[in-house]
Design a protein around this motif. Structure first.
Motif, PDB file in Angstrom:
ATOM      1  N   GLY A 375      -0.282 -13.263 -11.420  1.00 43.68           N
ATOM      2  CA  GLY A 375      -0.575 -13.518 -10.020  1.00 43.68           C
ATOM      3  C   GLY A 375      -1.178 -12.330  -9.304  1.00 43.68           C
ATOM      4  O   GLY A 375      -1.554 -12.429  -8.132  1.00 43.68           O
ATOM      5  N   THR A 376      -1.292 -11.204  -9.999  1.00 45.30           N
ATOM      6  CA  THR A 376      -1.773  -9.979  -9.366  1.00 45.30           C
ATOM      7  C   THR A 376      -3.185 -10.130  -8.827  1.00 45.30           C
ATOM      8  O   THR A 376      -3.504  -9.611  -7.749  1.00 45.30           O
ATOM      9  CB  THR A 376      -1.740  -8.821 -10.379  1.00 45.30           C
ATOM     10  OG1 THR A 376      -0.508  -8.855 -11.088  1.00 45.30           O
ATOM     11  CG2 THR A 376      -1.876  -7.486  -9.675  1.00 45.30           C
ATOM     12  N   LEU A 377      -4.042 -10.831  -9.552  1.00 45.45           N
ATOM     13  CA  LEU A 377      -5.432 -10.970  -9.138  1.00 45.45           C
ATOM     14  C   LEU A 377      -5.599 -11.883  -7.928  1.00 45.45           C
ATOM     15  O   LEU A 377      -6.690 -11.956  -7.362  1.00 45.45           O
ATOM     16  CB  LEU A 377      -6.277 -11.504 -10.302  1.00 45.45           C
ATOM     17  CG  LEU A 377      -6.489 -10.534 -11.471  1.00 45.45           C
ATOM     18  CD1 LEU A 377      -7.238 -11.223 -12.592  1.00 45.45           C
ATOM     19  CD2 LEU A 377      -7.245  -9.297 -11.004  1.00 45.45           C
ATOM     20  N   PHE A 378      -4.535 -12.579  -7.543  1.00 46.87           N
ATOM     21  CA  PHE A 378      -4.610 -13.484  -6.399  1.00 46.87           C
ATOM     22  C   PHE A 378      -4.047 -12.866  -5.127  1.00 46.87           C
ATOM     23  O   PHE A 378      -3.981 -13.536  -4.092  1.00 46.87           O
ATOM     24  CB  PHE A 378      -3.861 -14.783  -6.705  1.00 46.87           C
ATOM     25  CG  PHE A 378      -4.403 -15.530  -7.895  1.00 46.87           C
ATOM     26  CD1 PHE A 378      -5.606 -16.216  -7.809  1.00 46.87           C
ATOM     27  CD2 PHE A 378      -3.722 -15.536  -9.097  1.00 46.87           C
ATOM     28  CE1 PHE A 378      -6.116 -16.900  -8.906  1.00 46.87           C
ATOM     29  CE2 PHE A 378      -4.209 -16.221 -10.198  1.00 46.87           C
ATOM     30  CZ  PHE A 378      -5.424 -16.904 -10.103  1.00 46.87           C
ATOM     31  N   LEU A 379      -3.634 -11.611  -5.202  1.00 50.10           N
ATOM     32  CA  LEU A 379      -3.067 -10.952  -4.026  1.00 50.10           C
ATOM     33  C   LEU A 379      -4.163 -10.496  -3.080  1.00 50.10           C
ATOM     34  O   LEU A 379      -5.252 -10.112  -3.512  1.00 50.10           O
ATOM     35  CB  LEU A 379      -2.241  -9.739  -4.456  1.00 50.10           C
ATOM     36  CG  LEU A 379      -0.898 -10.018  -5.138  1.00 50.10           C
ATOM     37  CD1 LEU A 379      -0.305  -8.724  -5.665  1.00 50.10           C
ATOM     38  CD2 LEU A 379       0.061 -10.680  -4.164  1.00 50.10           C
ATOM     39  N   PRO A 380      -3.889 -10.493  -1.760  1.00 52.07           N
ATOM     40  CA  PRO A 380      -4.861  -9.965  -0.790  1.00 52.07           C
ATOM     41  C   PRO A 380      -4.684  -8.466  -0.643  1.00 52.07           C
ATOM     42  O   PRO A 380      -3.663  -7.903  -1.063  1.00 52.07           O
ATOM     43  CB  PRO A 380      -4.484 -10.685   0.491  1.00 52.07           C
ATOM     44  CG  PRO A 380      -2.992 -10.819   0.373  1.00 52.07           C
ATOM     45  CD  PRO A 380      -2.714 -11.074  -1.099  1.00 52.07           C
ATOM     46  N   GLN A 381      -5.664  -7.830  -0.048  1.00 55.95           N
ATOM     47  CA  GLN A 381      -5.496  -6.438   0.344  1.00 55.95           C
ATOM     48  C   GLN A 381      -4.934  -6.378   1.747  1.00 55.95           C
ATOM     49  O   GLN A 381      -5.025  -7.331   2.523  1.00 55.95           O
ATOM     50  CB  GLN A 381      -6.848  -5.711   0.322  1.00 55.95           C
ATOM     51  CG  GLN A 381      -7.303  -5.318  -1.081  1.00 55.95           C
ATOM     52  CD  GLN A 381      -8.522  -4.439  -0.998  1.00 55.95           C
ATOM     53  OE1 GLN A 381      -9.529  -4.810  -0.411  1.00 55.95           O
ATOM     54  NE2 GLN A 381      -8.445  -3.276  -1.592  1.00 55.95           N
ATOM     55  N   ALA A 382      -4.364  -5.229   2.054  1.00 53.54           N
ATOM     56  CA  ALA A 382      -3.907  -5.001   3.424  1.00 53.54           C
ATOM     57  C   ALA A 382      -5.125  -4.839   4.330  1.00 53.54           C
ATOM     58  O   ALA A 382      -6.193  -4.450   3.875  1.00 53.54           O
ATOM     59  CB  ALA A 382      -3.044  -3.739   3.473  1.00 53.54           C
ATOM     60  N   PRO A 383      -4.985  -5.140   5.636  1.00 54.88           N
ATOM     61  CA  PRO A 383      -6.097  -4.955   6.562  1.00 54.88           C
ATOM     62  C   PRO A 383      -6.553  -3.501   6.567  1.00 54.88           C
ATOM     63  O   PRO A 383      -5.764  -2.595   6.804  1.00 54.88           O
ATOM     64  CB  PRO A 383      -5.517  -5.353   7.920  1.00 54.88           C
ATOM     65  CG  PRO A 383      -4.367  -6.252   7.582  1.00 54.88           C
ATOM     66  CD  PRO A 383      -3.810  -5.702   6.302  1.00 54.88           C
ATOM     67  N   THR A 384      -7.853  -3.282   6.275  1.00 54.19           N
ATOM     68  CA  THR A 384      -8.325  -1.906   6.162  1.00 54.19           C
ATOM     69  C   THR A 384      -9.640  -1.677   6.875  1.00 54.19           C
ATOM     70  O   THR A 384     -10.141  -0.568   6.865  1.00 54.19           O
ATOM     71  CB  THR A 384      -8.523  -1.534   4.686  1.00 54.19           C
ATOM     72  OG1 THR A 384      -9.389  -2.486   4.065  1.00 54.19           O
ATOM     73  CG2 THR A 384      -7.207  -1.515   3.941  1.00 54.19           C
ATOM     74  N   HIS A 385     -10.235  -2.715   7.458  1.00 49.48           N
ATOM     75  CA  HIS A 385     -11.506  -2.474   8.127  1.00 49.48           C
ATOM     76  C   HIS A 385     -11.452  -2.948   9.570  1.00 49.48           C
ATOM     77  O   HIS A 385     -10.494  -3.551  10.013  1.00 49.48           O
ATOM     78  CB  HIS A 385     -12.671  -3.142   7.375  1.00 49.48           C
ATOM     79  CG  HIS A 385     -12.559  -4.626   7.248  1.00 49.48           C
ATOM     80  ND1 HIS A 385     -12.558  -5.476   8.325  1.00 49.48           N
ATOM     81  CD2 HIS A 385     -12.459  -5.416   6.157  1.00 49.48           C
ATOM     82  CE1 HIS A 385     -12.472  -6.724   7.914  1.00 49.48           C
ATOM     83  NE2 HIS A 385     -12.403  -6.716   6.611  1.00 49.48           N
ATOM     84  N   ALA A 386     -12.491  -2.657  10.277  1.00 51.62           N
ATOM     85  CA  ALA A 386     -12.526  -2.935  11.721  1.00 51.62           C
ATOM     86  C   ALA A 386     -12.210  -4.389  12.005  1.00 51.62           C
ATOM     87  O   ALA A 386     -12.676  -5.280  11.351  1.00 51.62           O
ATOM     88  CB  ALA A 386     -13.905  -2.576  12.269  1.00 51.62           C
ATOM     89  N   GLY A 387     -11.427  -4.584  13.015  1.00 48.72           N
ATOM     90  CA  GLY A 387     -11.091  -5.942  13.426  1.00 48.72           C
ATOM     91  C   GLY A 387      -9.790  -6.433  12.856  1.00 48.72           C
ATOM     92  O   GLY A 387      -9.273  -7.454  13.261  1.00 48.72           O
ATOM     93  N   GLY A 388      -9.236  -5.705  11.882  1.00 40.84           N
ATOM     94  CA  GLY A 388      -7.938  -6.050  11.347  1.00 40.84           C
ATOM     95  C   GLY A 388      -7.921  -7.204  10.390  1.00 40.84           C
ATOM     96  O   GLY A 388      -6.863  -7.655   9.986  1.00 40.84           O
ATOM     97  N   ALA A 389      -9.077  -7.759  10.002  1.00 42.73           N
ATOM     98  CA  ALA A 389      -9.093  -8.876   9.061  1.00 42.73           C
ATOM     99  C   ALA A 389      -8.766  -8.386   7.672  1.00 42.73           C
ATOM    100  O   ALA A 389      -9.117  -7.287   7.282  1.00 42.73           O
ATOM    101  CB  ALA A 389     -10.472  -9.549   9.067  1.00 42.73           C
ATOM    102  N   ALA A 390      -8.075  -9.216   6.934  1.00 42.81           N
ATOM    103  CA  ALA A 390      -7.682  -8.818   5.582  1.00 42.81           C
ATOM    104  C   ALA A 390      -8.889  -8.813   4.668  1.00 42.81           C
ATOM    105  O   ALA A 390      -9.630  -9.769   4.588  1.00 42.81           O
ATOM    106  CB  ALA A 390      -6.639  -9.803   5.042  1.00 42.81           C
ATOM    107  N   ALA A 391      -9.053  -7.711   3.983  1.00 44.59           N
ATOM    108  CA  ALA A 391     -10.151  -7.606   3.019  1.00 44.59           C
ATOM    109  C   ALA A 391      -9.778  -8.325   1.738  1.00 44.59           C
ATOM    110  O   ALA A 391      -8.623  -8.279   1.318  1.00 44.59           O
ATOM    111  CB  ALA A 391     -10.427  -6.124   2.718  1.00 44.59           C
ATOM    112  N   PRO A 392     -10.709  -8.986   1.093  1.00 51.75           N
ATOM    113  CA  PRO A 392     -10.396  -9.669  -0.153  1.00 51.75           C
ATOM    114  C   PRO A 392      -9.978  -8.703  -1.238  1.00 51.75           C
ATOM    115  O   PRO A 392     -10.506  -7.601  -1.339  1.00 51.75           O
ATOM    116  CB  PRO A 392     -11.722 -10.350  -0.528  1.00 51.75           C
ATOM    117  CG  PRO A 392     -12.538 -10.338   0.703  1.00 51.75           C
ATOM    118  CD  PRO A 392     -12.090  -9.155   1.493  1.00 51.75           C
ATOM    119  N   ARG A 393      -9.033  -9.130  -2.026  1.00 55.88           N
ATOM    120  CA  ARG A 393      -8.551  -8.275  -3.104  1.00 55.88           C
ATOM    121  C   ARG A 393      -9.581  -8.228  -4.230  1.00 55.88           C
ATOM    122  O   ARG A 393     -10.022  -9.231  -4.741  1.00 55.88           O
ATOM    123  CB  ARG A 393      -7.237  -8.820  -3.652  1.00 55.88           C
ATOM    124  CG  ARG A 393      -6.736  -7.990  -4.834  1.00 55.88           C
ATOM    125  CD  ARG A 393      -5.357  -8.442  -5.261  1.00 55.88           C
ATOM    126  NE  ARG A 393      -4.912  -7.669  -6.407  1.00 55.88           N
ATOM    127  CZ  ARG A 393      -4.487  -6.441  -6.362  1.00 55.88           C
ATOM    128  NH1 ARG A 393      -4.467  -5.807  -5.207  1.00 55.88           N
ATOM    129  NH2 ARG A 393      -4.118  -5.801  -7.445  1.00 55.88           N
TER     130      ARG A 393
END
Length: 398
Positions: A375-393
């Motif tokens: 399931g590791t490849l299906f995890l999201p990344q923490a919000p790291t860019h402008a606007g606070g949207a979650a970046a795709p893992r």
């Protein structure tokens, strides 16, 4: 705007779940939550293994049967992945829309288009013995048309977003930028096989000319982007380890353009008058050989940079599928030159490149299965860019 590609090493809420099936996810349904278009690279990478086996000059017992089996696997993957991605769009439309406008993930919208055409090409060359010649042509025509239309959209839409919405820094260029502009080249290469199945006359001429036009779309856009990638490497060095495999994507438009130039040159005689048909055939050599030479130089350079990064740590990621499809296009391009020039040296080179492709595919497929089951490849990344949207893992710990 910045996008972190640092791999996540823990499941949500700090939970570490070991080897349990989908243990890194809170619930199994989360498999669909962050499913991005980059997953289609697995279909591309698997399909090219089959397609390259069909044209390989190496005559080994069982090679065609192996290629057919791999084509069937790629076809199954395409169906299952498309069904899963449909669920993603239905249940998580907000995330899907963010993927489509994300400065990294949006470029991988080119992958579904190329996956469709790769499986379609395999259907025509390998699936005929399973479903019949007429059905194979129809399936390929449908997949090629869908992939071509989507690819023409991505070749304009994604660069437009980069020019109008994405915040692009001087060190932002990476091989993934090629993903939305390579599909028209895949259309040109795979469309050549459909030319003989189109009625003689304006229909056949239109298809051939369209393929050459798409050849130009992808070639010139790729040259612009490859130049930017080279400049970024020289001035800003490698960048995040997770994106280093995307350097191999540069081989994609190079190898595919050699394949397309020779494939179109072969079928041109049934469409164009003698002077132009001869010129089209000669173009396969005049363009193909220099482009192949640059591709081999880039392959060595990319391999050296990848090994340098791997020694320091290069976490497994879906970007590792960049080791497969681009190399596969070099195999098909080399095979085309071997046939065109009757060159034993190119036969040897094609065999060697296919061995590299096969080894890469096994390694990446095993890593994908392992990360997918956990399931590791299906995890999201923490919000790291402008606007606070979650970046795709994009990465996964081993």
């Amino acid at each position: 705007m910045t996008t972190s590609l640092t791999p996540l090493v823990r499941a949500p809420h700090g939970r570490r779940t070991g080897r349990r099936f989908l243990g890194d996810l809170d619930r199994p349904a989360d498999v669909f939550r962050n499913l991005g278009p980059n997953w289609y690279a697995s279909v591309m990478g698997t399909g090219i293994v089959a397609n390259a086996a069909a044209v390989l000059p190496l005559h080994v017992a069982g090679l065609r049967l192996f290629g057919t089996a791999v084509w069937a696997l790629a076809s199954t993957m395409l169906i299952v992945l498309t069904a899963a991605w449909s669920v993603h769009w239905i249940q998580h439309r907000d995330i899907a829309r963010r993927h489509a406008r994300h400065p990294v993930m949006s470029h991988f919208w080119g992958a579904p288009a190329m996956a469709l055409m790769t499986v379609g090409a395999g259907t025509l060359t390998l699936g005929e013995s399973w479903i019949g010649a007429q059905a194979a042509v129809r399936v390929d025509a449908v997949l090629w048309t869908a992939g071509t239309l989507l690819g023409l959209v991505t070749s304009v839409w994604i660069p437009y977003l980069a020019m109008t919405e994405h915040e692009v820094r001087q060190d932002s260029a990476h091989g993934g930028w090629l993903m939305p502009v390579v599909p028209p080249m895949v259309s040109a290469a795979t469309g050549a096989a459909l030319v003989p199945h189109v009625p003689v006359g304006q229909e056949r001429l239109t298809l051939l000319l369209a393929c050459y036009a798409m050849f130009g779309i992808s070639l010139f856009a790729s040259v612009v982007i490859i130049t930017q990638v080279w400049s970024r490497l020289v001035h800003h060095k490698l960048g995040p380890a997770a994106m280093v495999p995307t350097l191999w994507i540069v081989l994609g438009p190079l190898g595919q353009s050699v394949t397309a130039a020779n494939a179109l040159g072969t079928v041109a005689h049934s469409v164009l008058p003698a002077p132009y048909a001869t010129g089209a055939a000669v173009f396969g050599f005049v363009y193909g050989l220099p482009a192949w030479g640059f591709a081999m130089m880039w392959l060595v350079l990319a391999a050296r940079l990848t090994l340098r990064t791997a020694r320091r740590h290069m976490p497994f990621a879906l970007t590792w599928w960049s080791f497969t499809f681009p190399v596969g296009t070099c195999v098909t391009g080399t095979c085309a030159l071997a046939v065109r020039l009757h060159s034993g040296a190119f036969v040897v080179a094609a065999d060697a490149l296919y061995a590299l492709l096969l080894g890469s595919w096994v390694v990446v497929a095993v890593g994908t299965v392992r990360g997918g089951l956990r399931g590791t490849l299906f995890l999201p990344q923490a919000p790291t860019h402008a606007g606070g949207a979650a970046a795709p893992r994009l990465t996964a710990d081993r």
